[in-house]
Motif scaffolding. Structure first.
Motif, PDB file in Angstrom:
ATOM      1  N   VAL A 322      -2.965  -4.533  -2.653  1.00 16.72           N
ATOM      2  CA  VAL A 322      -3.810  -4.988  -3.763  1.00 16.72           C
ATOM      3  C   VAL A 322      -5.159  -5.439  -3.208  1.00 16.72           C
ATOM      4  O   VAL A 322      -5.212  -6.249  -2.284  1.00 16.72           O
ATOM      5  CB  VAL A 322      -3.145  -6.176  -4.512  1.00 16.72           C
ATOM      6  CG1 VAL A 322      -3.983  -6.594  -5.712  1.00 16.72           C
ATOM      7  CG2 VAL A 322      -1.718  -5.830  -4.929  1.00 16.72           C
ATOM      8  N   ARG A 339     -10.635   1.582  -6.130  1.00 16.13           N
ATOM      9  CA  ARG A 339      -9.183   1.704  -5.922  1.00 16.13           C
ATOM     10  C   ARG A 339      -8.862   3.008  -5.189  1.00 16.13           C
ATOM     11  O   ARG A 339      -8.114   3.029  -4.212  1.00 16.13           O
ATOM     12  CB  ARG A 339      -8.464   1.696  -7.286  1.00 16.13           C
ATOM     13  CG  ARG A 339      -6.987   1.406  -7.208  1.00 16.13           C
ATOM     14  CD  ARG A 339      -6.351   1.493  -8.589  1.00 16.13           C
ATOM     15  NE  ARG A 339      -6.158   2.873  -8.997  1.00 16.13           N
ATOM     16  CZ  ARG A 339      -5.166   3.642  -8.595  1.00 16.13           C
ATOM     17  NH1 ARG A 339      -4.239   3.155  -7.794  1.00 16.13           N
ATOM     18  NH2 ARG A 339      -5.068   4.889  -8.981  1.00 16.13           N
ATOM     19  N   ASP A 345      -3.238   0.265  -4.140  1.00 15.12           N
ATOM     20  CA  ASP A 345      -2.486   0.563  -5.356  1.00 15.12           C
ATOM     21  C   ASP A 345      -3.133  -0.085  -6.572  1.00 15.12           C
ATOM     22  O   ASP A 345      -3.245   0.519  -7.619  1.00 15.12           O
ATOM     23  CB  ASP A 345      -1.048   0.052  -5.200  1.00 15.12           C
ATOM     24  CG  ASP A 345      -0.372   0.718  -4.022  1.00 15.12           C
ATOM     25  OD1 ASP A 345      -0.184   1.943  -4.067  1.00 15.12           O
ATOM     26  OD2 ASP A 345      -0.077   0.019  -3.024  1.00 15.12           O
ATOM     27  N   TRP A 346      -3.478  -1.367  -6.411  1.00 16.24           N
ATOM     28  CA  TRP A 346      -4.077  -2.088  -7.531  1.00 16.24           C
ATOM     29  C   TRP A 346      -5.383  -2.720  -7.090  1.00 16.24           C
ATOM     30  O   TRP A 346      -5.563  -3.039  -5.900  1.00 16.24           O
ATOM     31  CB  TRP A 346      -3.195  -3.258  -7.989  1.00 16.24           C
ATOM     32  CG  TRP A 346      -1.823  -2.904  -8.437  1.00 16.24           C
ATOM     33  CD1 TRP A 346      -1.289  -1.649  -8.608  1.00 16.24           C
ATOM     34  CD2 TRP A 346      -0.785  -3.832  -8.756  1.00 16.24           C
ATOM     35  NE1 TRP A 346       0.008  -1.749  -9.019  1.00 16.24           N
ATOM     36  CE2 TRP A 346       0.341  -3.078  -9.119  1.00 16.24           C
ATOM     37  CE3 TRP A 346      -0.703  -5.226  -8.774  1.00 16.24           C
ATOM     38  CZ2 TRP A 346       1.543  -3.675  -9.489  1.00 16.24           C
ATOM     39  CZ3 TRP A 346       0.489  -5.816  -9.142  1.00 16.24           C
ATOM     40  CH2 TRP A 346       1.599  -5.049  -9.504  1.00 16.24           C
ATOM     41  N   ARG A 370      -4.576  -0.562 -12.413  1.00 12.72           N
ATOM     42  CA  ARG A 370      -3.503   0.165 -11.736  1.00 12.72           C
ATOM     43  C   ARG A 370      -3.683   1.643 -12.029  1.00 12.72           C
ATOM     44  O   ARG A 370      -4.512   2.019 -12.857  1.00 12.72           O
ATOM     45  CB  ARG A 370      -2.143  -0.284 -12.265  1.00 12.72           C
ATOM     46  CG  ARG A 370      -1.944  -1.761 -12.167  1.00 12.72           C
ATOM     47  CD  ARG A 370      -0.499  -2.125 -12.332  1.00 12.72           C
ATOM     48  NE  ARG A 370      -0.233  -2.763 -13.595  1.00 12.72           N
ATOM     49  CZ  ARG A 370       0.847  -3.505 -13.848  1.00 12.72           C
ATOM     50  NH1 ARG A 370       1.760  -3.666 -12.929  1.00 12.72           N
ATOM     51  NH2 ARG A 370       1.022  -4.056 -15.015  1.00 12.72           N
ATOM     52  N   ALA A 396       6.844  -5.222 -10.210  1.00 14.52           N
ATOM     53  CA  ALA A 396       6.636  -3.876  -9.666  1.00 14.52           C
ATOM     54  C   ALA A 396       7.637  -3.585  -8.560  1.00 14.52           C
ATOM     55  O   ALA A 396       8.198  -2.482  -8.492  1.00 14.52           O
ATOM     56  CB  ALA A 396       5.212  -3.741  -9.133  1.00 14.52           C
TER      57      ALA A 396
END
Ligand code: C5P
Length: 411
Positions: A322, A339, A345-346, A370, A396
């Motif tokens: 993240v 991203r 991923d986030w 996301r 998640a």
């Protein structure tokens, strides 16, 4: 998580007593019944009315009022508690507890208690370090009394040091742990969090830096630890205490931060909240540059390693990476591009244009980006952003676990 549990909260006299009001609310939100005893000194800081309004229960302030048949006796008060929490716990109540004194309702209840006891000490750092308090605390811990905090940080009287009462969230986590009721969906996971600015030396006294306070990154590390993750926080220079229950590594420069992150791998989760300096001086002068020498120096800069991108592309890449994006315009679109670019991923995108007061402030308005969409969160305290993010991370990883179990079953 605390449904059906009764907590007896003892509030003694300290400036931190106002935080106990927040604790009452958090305990009730968790489902607990909260009965409160206020000492005479505690009443100087919070009123019985405010405590009873929040706890929806009577507040007990005077031993002699409990002799009335209609009231609950002090023995019942302690016997019906699943846990007694003393917050704030002054040096005085710790001394009374250690020595078995019983000269008011709080100390009498504590002496008569069978229930486990958790104390959240709060006092001046000199009182906390005094050999008398050290010996009292050690005696209590040897008898099984549990302790949360105190934290290091700024105290009343413009002083700083160990003595700040643990934050309500930390006390809540300790209560849950003491009652075996903690919700720890990240137990068994390792998390790595970066926080704060980096300082890039120019010469022995000067550096390039930025205004990151580290509040958001530190809160995320604390929130992940509360959910059970074994958490390593790698932080640049900040004026914050190390979060309780988190292994904290202090670094200065981006290159030191990267090395500390790599040393902390493997991890299941990486959250890069640090404001890493993009550049550093191409050459660090080994002596202080003097104005008289040659006027303003040329300062050729060289690019720093990108820690997030390095982790995102590492052979030992954490399962969930993240990043943060501090943007001043086109917040969501820029963050979406970031991203992809950084291999994470986030992205947690926030608007840091000066009008928002995000840098150094206590609140943050963010968007969680996301692969499958964007969540716009309302303006929240940085702690609440941290708890929400930690919750999303836990969900998640739980879903991923379920999917991999399903895939295994299908094979
Ligand atoms: O590119 P930008 O600095 O906007 O990216 C921000 C994100 O990248 C943050 O998650 C920050 O922690 C991370 N970052 C990093 N190393 C750098 C620069 C940024 O980890 N050198």
């Amino acid at each position: 998580m605390l449904n059906g549990k009764t907590i007896l909260l003892i509030v003694t006299g300290g400036i931190a007593a106002y935080k106990s009001l927040i604790l009452v609310r958090r305990l009730r939100e968790g489902g607990a019944t909260v009965r409160t005893v206020l000492t005479a000194a505690g009443e100087k800081f919070v009123t019985p009315l405010s405590v009873s309004a929040l706890s929806h229960e009577q507040v007990y302030t005077d031993m002699f009022s409990l002799t009335d048949e209609a009231e609950m006796g002090h023995l019942r008060l302690s016997q019906e508690a699943d846990l007694i929490v003393v917050a704030p716990a002054t040096a005085d109540i710790l001394a009374k507890m250690a020595n078995g004194l019983a000269d008011d309702l709080a100390s009498t209840v504590l002496l008569a208690a069978d229930a486990p006891v958790l104390v959240a000490p709060a006092m001046n750092h000199r009182m906390w370090r005094h050999p008398a308090t050290v010996a009292n605390m050690a005696a209590l811990e040897a008898r099984g009394v549990q302790r949360i905090g105190p934290n290091d940080g700024s105290l009343a009287e413009d002083e700083s040091g160990p003595g700040r009462m643990a934050e309500p969230e930390e006390i809540l986590a300790a209560v849950e742990a003491a009652l075996g009721a903690a919700h720890r969906p990240l137990a068994g996971r390792r998390a790595l969090v970066t926080s704060g600015p980096t300082y890039e030396a120019i010469d022995p006294v000067r550096f390039l830096g930025n205004r990151s306070s580290g509040k958001q990154g530190h809160a995320i590390a604390a929130a992940l630890a509360t959910l059970g993750a074994e958490t390593v926080l790698v932080t640049g220079p900040v004026a914050l205490a190390d979060p309780v229950g988190v292994e904290t590594v202090h670094v200065e420069s981006a290159r030191e931060m990267l090395a500390a992150c790599e040393a902390a791998l493997p991890a299941d989760i990486a959250v890069c909240a640090a404001a890493v300096s993009d550049w550093r001086a191409g050459q660090v002068a080994d002596r202080k540059m003097k104005k008289e020498d040659r006027g303003p120096p040329d300062l050729p800069l060289t690019e720093n390693p990108d820690i997030l991108a390095t982790l995102g592309r590492s052979a030992r890449r954490p399962d969930l990476v993240v990043g943060f994006a501090a943007e001043t315009e086109n917040v969501v679109a820029n963050a979406q591009a970031k991203r992809a670019r950084k291999g994470c991923d986030w992205i947690v995108a926030n608007d840091v244009s000066p009008a928002t007061g995000t840098f150094g402030g206590d609140a943050n308005r963010v968007h969680l980006i996301r692969a499958d969409g964007v969540e716009d969160w309302p303006r929240l305290a940085k702690e609440d952003v941290a708890h929400r993010l930690a919750g999303r991370i836990a969900e998640a990883l739980e879903n991923e676990n379920r999917e991999s179990l399903r895939a295994e079953a299908a094979e």
